[in-house]
Write an enzyme that holds these catalytic residues in place. Structure first.
Site, short mmCIF file in Angstrom:
data_model
loop_
_atom_site.label_atom_id
_atom_site.label_comp_id
_atom_site.label_asym_id
_atom_site.label_seq_id
_atom_site.Cartn_x
_atom_site.Cartn_y
_atom_site.Cartn_z
N GLU A 119 -52.42 8.94 -2.17
CA GLU A 119 -53.83 8.70 -2.50
C GLU A 119 -54.11 8.93 -3.99
O GLU A 119 -53.47 9.78 -4.62
CB GLU A 119 -54.71 9.68 -1.70
N LYS A 168 -56.58 12.55 -9.44
CA LYS A 168 -55.42 13.23 -8.87
C LYS A 168 -54.60 12.22 -8.08
O LYS A 168 -55.16 11.35 -7.40
CB LYS A 168 -55.87 14.37 -7.95
N THR A 173 -45.40 19.07 2.40
CA THR A 173 -46.30 18.10 3.03
C THR A 173 -47.20 17.46 1.97
O THR A 173 -47.45 16.26 1.97
CB THR A 173 -47.17 18.81 4.10
N GLN A 220 -50.67 25.98 2.74
CA GLN A 220 -52.03 26.30 2.29
C GLN A 220 -52.50 27.68 2.76
O GLN A 220 -53.49 28.22 2.24
CB GLN A 220 -53.05 25.27 2.83
N ASP A 269 -49.33 29.85 14.56
CA ASP A 269 -48.70 28.57 14.23
C ASP A 269 -47.74 28.26 15.39
O ASP A 269 -47.17 29.18 15.99
CB ASP A 269 -47.91 28.69 12.92
N THR A 284 -53.52 22.59 10.04
CA THR A 284 -52.24 22.13 10.59
C THR A 284 -51.94 20.72 10.06
O THR A 284 -52.83 20.04 9.56
CB THR A 284 -52.30 22.08 12.13
N GLY A 335 -57.48 17.96 9.30
CA GLY A 335 -57.81 16.57 9.66
C GLY A 335 -58.37 15.88 8.44
O GLY A 335 -59.55 16.05 8.11
N ASP A 336 -57.54 15.12 7.74
CA ASP A 336 -58.00 14.57 6.47
C ASP A 336 -57.49 13.16 6.23
O ASP A 336 -57.32 12.72 5.10
CB ASP A 336 -57.58 15.50 5.31
N LYS A 379 -55.99 11.30 12.07
CA LYS A 379 -55.43 12.66 11.98
C LYS A 379 -56.59 13.67 12.04
O LYS A 379 -57.32 13.84 11.06
CB LYS A 379 -54.68 12.79 10.65
N VAL A 430 -62.15 17.40 3.82
CA VAL A 430 -61.09 16.41 3.57
C VAL A 430 -60.55 16.52 2.15
O VAL A 430 -59.47 16.02 1.85
CB VAL A 430 -61.57 14.95 3.85
P1 NAD Z 1 -47.64 22.50 6.02
O1 NAD Z 1 -46.82 21.39 6.60
O2 NAD Z 1 -47.03 23.37 4.98
O3 NAD Z 1 -48.18 23.46 7.19
C1 NAD Z 1 -48.74 22.97 8.37
C2 NAD Z 1 -48.47 23.97 9.48
O4 NAD Z 1 -49.14 23.52 10.66
C3 NAD Z 1 -46.98 24.08 9.84
O5 NAD Z 1 -46.57 25.43 9.71
C4 NAD Z 1 -46.92 23.62 11.31
O6 NAD Z 1 -45.95 24.29 12.08
C5 NAD Z 1 -48.34 23.93 11.76
N1 NAD Z 1 -48.77 23.20 12.96
C6 NAD Z 1 -48.59 21.90 13.28
N2 NAD Z 1 -49.14 21.64 14.49
C7 NAD Z 1 -49.72 22.80 14.91
C8 NAD Z 1 -50.47 23.16 16.07
N3 NAD Z 1 -50.72 22.29 17.03
N4 NAD Z 1 -50.93 24.43 16.17
C9 NAD Z 1 -50.68 25.35 15.20
N5 NAD Z 1 -49.95 25.05 14.08
C10 NAD Z 1 -49.48 23.80 13.95
O7 NAD Z 1 -48.97 21.79 5.45
P2 NAD Z 1 -50.04 22.39 4.43
O8 NAD Z 1 -49.69 22.01 3.03
O9 NAD Z 1 -50.32 23.81 4.76
O10 NAD Z 1 -51.29 21.47 4.82
C11 NAD Z 1 -51.90 21.62 6.09
C12 NAD Z 1 -52.86 20.48 6.33
O11 NAD Z 1 -53.95 20.58 5.41
C13 NAD Z 1 -52.26 19.10 6.11
O12 NAD Z 1 -52.65 18.27 7.16
C14 NAD Z 1 -52.84 18.62 4.79
O13 NAD Z 1 -52.96 17.23 4.73
C15 NAD Z 1 -54.19 19.31 4.84
N6 NAD Z 1 -54.81 19.54 3.53
C16 NAD Z 1 -56.14 19.33 3.43
C17 NAD Z 1 -56.78 19.57 2.23
C18 NAD Z 1 -58.26 19.39 2.14
O14 NAD Z 1 -58.82 19.42 1.05
N7 NAD Z 1 -58.95 19.27 3.25
C19 NAD Z 1 -56.05 19.98 1.10
C20 NAD Z 1 -54.69 20.23 1.25
C21 NAD Z 1 -54.07 20.00 2.48
#
Ligand code: NAD
Length: 357
Positions: A63, A76, A91, A147, A168, A208, A233-234, A238, A300
Site C-alpha cells: 500500500e 508511506k 508481516t 505490534q 496468542d 492478530t 482487521g485492516d 480481513k 486501520v
Molecule cells: P504478527 O504476524 O507479528 O503477529 C500477529 C500475531 O497474531 C501472531 O503472533 C499470530 O500467532 C497471532 N494470531 C493469529 N491468529 C490468531 C488468533 N485467532 N488468536 C490469537 N492470536 C492469533 O503481526 P503484527 O505486525 O503484530 O500485526 C498484527 C496485525 O495488525 C496485522 O494484521 C497487521 O496488518 C495489523 N496492523 C494494523 C495497523 C493499524 O494501523 N491498524 C498497523 C500495523 C499492523
C-alpha cells in the site's frame, strides 16, 4: 551551487531508529508521538485525504499512504503479509518520505517498520485516552506478535494501564511478549484462551494477522462498558470481530472512506453510523456517553498518523547523529543541464571502476 551547498536528504535507517528510541526513551517517545498525532487530528480539515492505494495479492497487500497539509507532503510504503513470519519475514514492513510542498524536494527518508509499530500504538493510546472507561487499568492483548509490546507500553505510558493479559494461538509469541514486557513495570498475565484474557479487562486489544474474516472475539465474549481497540482487521476480507459486537458498539474511525473498505465495518451496511475521531478530539462529536457503552476503535491506520510520526522524527534527529545524508537530489549547476552533469561524471566513473578491478 558549490559542492558545499549541495542538498542532501537525511535518511533514518532501522539501526538509527532503534538508537533514537533509546536516546529519547521508548515510553517518552510514545507519549510525544501520541501528542503529535493528536495535534494533527485537531487540524484534520487542513489535510489532503484519500483512502490508501492498495495492491492486493494472494499472500498480502502493498500500500501507498499519501497526505499533505499544504506545506509538507508525506507518504508511506507499507505491506501486510500475514504468512511472512513462517519464512522469517515481518508481516508489516514500511518506509516513508516527507517533502517540501513549495519545491517538491524530499526532506526526509526514514525506515517505518519500527515507526509504524510506534505510531499505531500511539494512535491506540490517543483513542483509548479519549474513550476508555474511567479508571481503566487492565488490558487484554490478543495477538502477541510484532505490534504487541508497543501497544501494551503505549497504553501504560499514556493511559495508565498497569496489567496486560496476553493470549496468542502461538504460545511462543506469548512467551516472547511476556519476556519482552517483564521489566517494564507492567503486570503481565499469560492466558490460555481469549476468554481468559478478557476476564476483568477494561480495554480489549485485538492485533492478530490472518488474511480472512476471523472471529477473534465472538459476541458473547464482550460485556458492557469496555473499550475495544481492533487493530488487526485492516484489509478487505480481513476482520477480527463478530458482527454482533459491531452492532452493539459505538464505532469510532479514522477516515470513514478508508475504514469502510478495510475495517471491521466492511461487515456492516455502507451507511452504518460511525463517529470520526478527529471530531471527538475537537469536541464536535460525542465520545463515551455512558459507563455501559461499548466503544470500538476500528483501527486501520491512516496516512496522517504516518505524516505526524515522520515530522516528529524529522525534529527528533536534529542535532543528533541518528541519520545519514543521502545523495538523492540531482543538482546540476544549470538546472536545465542535467545531461551535461551526467556527461561530466564519466571521468569519475572510470576512476571508480579502475579502483575496483
Ligand atoms: P504478527 O504476524 O507479528 O503477529 C500477529 C500475531 O497474531 C501472531 O503472533 C499470530 O500467532 C497471532 N494470531 C493469529 N491468529 C490468531 C488468533 N485467532 N488468536 C490469537 N492470536 C492469533 O503481526 P503484527 O505486525 O503484530 O500485526 C498484527 C496485525 O495488525 C496485522 O494484521 C497487521 O496488518 C495489523 N496492523 C494494523 C495497523 C493499524 O494501523 N491498524 C498497523 C500495523 C499492523
Amino acid at each position: 551551487m558549490t559542492p558545499s551547498d549541495k542538498a542532501y536528504v537525511p535518511f533514518v535507517s532501522v539501526d538509527h531508529m532503534m538508537q533514537l528510541i533509546h536516546h529519547i526513551g521508548l515510553e517518552k517517545m510514545l507519549c510525544e508521538l501520541t501528542d503529535a498525532i493528536e495535534a494533527d487530528f485537531l487540524r484534520w480539515p487542513e489535510f489532503d485525504k484519500t483512502p490508501r492505494v492498495a495492491s492486493h495479492s494472494e499472500t498480502g497487500v502493498i500500500e501507498l499512504m499519501p497526505t499533505s497539509d499544504g506545506e509538507v507532503y508525506g507518504f508511506k510504503y507499507v505491506n501486510g503479509h500475514p504468512s511472512n513470519t513462517r519464512t522469517g519475514h515481518q508481516t508489516v514492513t514500511a518506509f516513508g518520505l516527507l517533502a517540501d510542498v513549495a519545491t517538491g524536494y524530499p526532506v526526509l527518508l526514514s525506515e517505518m517498520t519500527i515507526l509504524t509499530a510506534l505510531r499505531t500504538a500511539a494512535t491506540s493510546a490517543m483513542v483509548a485516552r479519549a474513550l476508555a472507561p474511567k479508571g481503566a487499568h487492565v488490558m487484554a492483548m490478543i495477538g502477541n506478535g510484532a505490534q504487541s509490546e508497543f501497544q501494551s507500553l503505549a497504553m501504560k505510558a499514556v493511559c495508565g494501564i498497569d496489567t496486560v493479559r496476553l493470549f496468542d494461538t502461538d504460545s511462543a509469541a506469548t512467551a516472547k511478549c511476556a519476556a519482552n514486557l517483564a521489566k517494564t513495570g507492567l503486570n503481565v498475565v499469560i492466558c490460555k484462551s481469549p476468554e481468559a484474557a478478557i476476564e476483568g479487562a477494561h480495554i480489549l486489544t485485538t492485533c492478530t494477522a490472518d488474511k480472512q474474516y476471523a472471529t477473534i472475539l465472538s459476541d458473547n465474549m464482550v460485556g458492557s462498558g469496555v473499550h475495544i481497540n481492533a487493530i488487526g482487521g485492516d484489509c478487505p476480507g480481513k476482520t477480527e470481530l463478530a458482527k454482533g459486537i459491531l452492532e452493539r458498539s459505538t464505532i469510532f474511525v479514522e477516515y470513514p472512506e478508508q475504514t469502510r473498505i478495510e475495517g471491521e465495518i466492511q461487515q456492516l451496511a455502507s451507511d452504518h453510523p460511525v463517529t470520526e475521531l478527529w471530531q471527538v478530539l475537537n469536541g464536535t462529536a460525542k465520545g463515551r456517553t455512558s459507563e455501559q457503552q461499548i466503544t470500538l476503535f476500528d483501527s486501520v491506520g491512516f496516512a496522517i498518523e504516518d505524516f505526524s510520526a515522520l515530522r516528529y522524527i524529522k525534529n527528533a534527529i536534529e542535532g543528533t547523529g541518528f541519520s545519514i545524508q543521502l545523495d538523492m537530489l540531482a543538482d546540476p549547476d544549470d538546472p536545465r543541464d542535467l545531461f551535461g552533469m551526467v556527461q561530466r561524471s564519466a571521468g569519475r566513473a572510470r576512476i571508480i571502476q579502475s579502483m575496483l578491478f
